[in-house]
Design a protein around this motif. Sequence first.
Motif, short mmCIF file in Angstrom:
data_model
loop_
_atom_site.label_atom_id
_atom_site.label_comp_id
_atom_site.label_asym_id
_atom_site.label_seq_id
_atom_site.Cartn_x
_atom_site.Cartn_y
_atom_site.Cartn_z
N ARG A 56 53.02 -16.14 26.16
CA ARG A 56 52.46 -15.19 25.19
C ARG A 56 50.95 -15.37 25.05
NH1 ARG A 56 51.18 -11.07 23.11
NH2 ARG A 56 51.73 -10.41 21.02
N THR A 57 50.50 -16.63 25.12
CA THR A 57 49.05 -16.89 25.05
C THR A 57 48.35 -16.31 26.27
OG1 THR A 57 49.46 -18.91 23.81
CG2 THR A 57 47.32 -18.71 24.86
N SER A 60 48.21 -12.52 25.96
CA SER A 60 47.19 -12.06 25.02
C SER A 60 45.78 -12.16 25.61
CB SER A 60 47.24 -12.87 23.72
OG SER A 60 48.40 -12.57 23.01
N HIS A 64 44.64 -8.44 25.87
CA HIS A 64 43.82 -8.15 24.69
C HIS A 64 42.48 -8.87 24.70
CE1 HIS A 64 47.28 -6.17 22.99
NE2 HIS A 64 48.01 -7.27 23.15
N ARG A 65 42.27 -9.74 25.68
CA ARG A 65 41.04 -10.54 25.75
C ARG A 65 40.81 -11.29 24.43
NH1 ARG A 65 41.11 -10.03 30.77
NH2 ARG A 65 40.13 -8.31 31.79
N ARG A 66 41.90 -11.84 23.90
CA ARG A 66 41.83 -12.55 22.63
C ARG A 66 42.69 -13.81 22.75
NH1 ARG A 66 44.26 -12.67 17.25
NH2 ARG A 66 46.19 -11.74 17.96
N SER A 68 44.62 -16.74 20.83
CA SER A 68 45.22 -17.10 19.54
C SER A 68 45.21 -18.62 19.40
CB SER A 68 46.65 -16.56 19.48
OG SER A 68 47.28 -17.02 18.32
N ARG A 71 48.47 -20.51 18.56
CA ARG A 71 49.37 -20.71 19.71
C ARG A 71 48.92 -21.89 20.56
NH1 ARG A 71 49.26 -14.62 21.19
NH2 ARG A 71 50.53 -13.79 19.51
N ASP A 107 49.77 -15.96 13.05
CA ASP A 107 49.38 -14.78 13.83
C ASP A 107 49.42 -13.51 12.97
OD1 ASP A 107 48.66 -15.92 16.19
OD2 ASP A 107 50.47 -15.39 17.27
N ASN A 111 46.36 -11.09 12.17
CA ASN A 111 46.37 -9.69 12.59
C ASN A 111 45.94 -8.75 11.48
OD1 ASN A 111 47.10 -10.14 15.20
ND2 ASN A 111 49.28 -9.88 14.84
N TYR A 114 42.70 -7.28 12.06
CA TYR A 114 42.60 -6.33 13.16
C TYR A 114 43.23 -4.98 12.81
CZ TYR A 114 41.25 -10.23 16.10
OH TYR A 114 40.60 -11.29 16.63
#
Length: 121
Positions: A56-57, A60, A64-66, A68, A71, A107, A111, A114
Motif C-alpha cells: 500500500r505504501t 501510494s 499519488h506521489r505521497r 504515508s 505506514r 491515515d 486525509n 486532502y
Amino acid sequence: MASRPERLLRGDDAPLSASFLELFFDLAFVLALTKASDLTAAVVILGGPTLFLLGRTLFSVAIHRRLSWPRVAALFVMSGAAAVLRLPLLAVSAVATGVVLTVVVLDHAGNRSYRRIKNPD
C-alpha cells in the motif's frame, strides 16, 4: 530372532526399552520443533499485514506521489515485533491488528487535510 527392521536399529542383545538419555533427547527435539513452529506462525501472522502495508505504501508513492509516514513507521514496528516478541500467538495477532488499526486511524486523520476544495462560485 528379531525381524529385519529391528536388527537394523538395535542389536539382538540390546534392551527393548529406551534409555533416559534417549528420552531426554526426544523431549528436547519435540520442544525445539514446538518453538520453531511458534516462530514460523508468528512470522506468518506478522508477515501478512507487513506485506499489505509495504504494498500500500509503494502504491501510494507510485500513484499519488505521497508517502504515508504512519505506514512507514508501522513497517518498522512490525519488523521489530517479529524480531523481539516472544508472546503467545493470540497476542502477536493482537499486536498486528492494533498496528494496522492505528495506521487506518492516522491515515484517515491525515486525509482530512486532502478534502476537495469547494468551487468558489
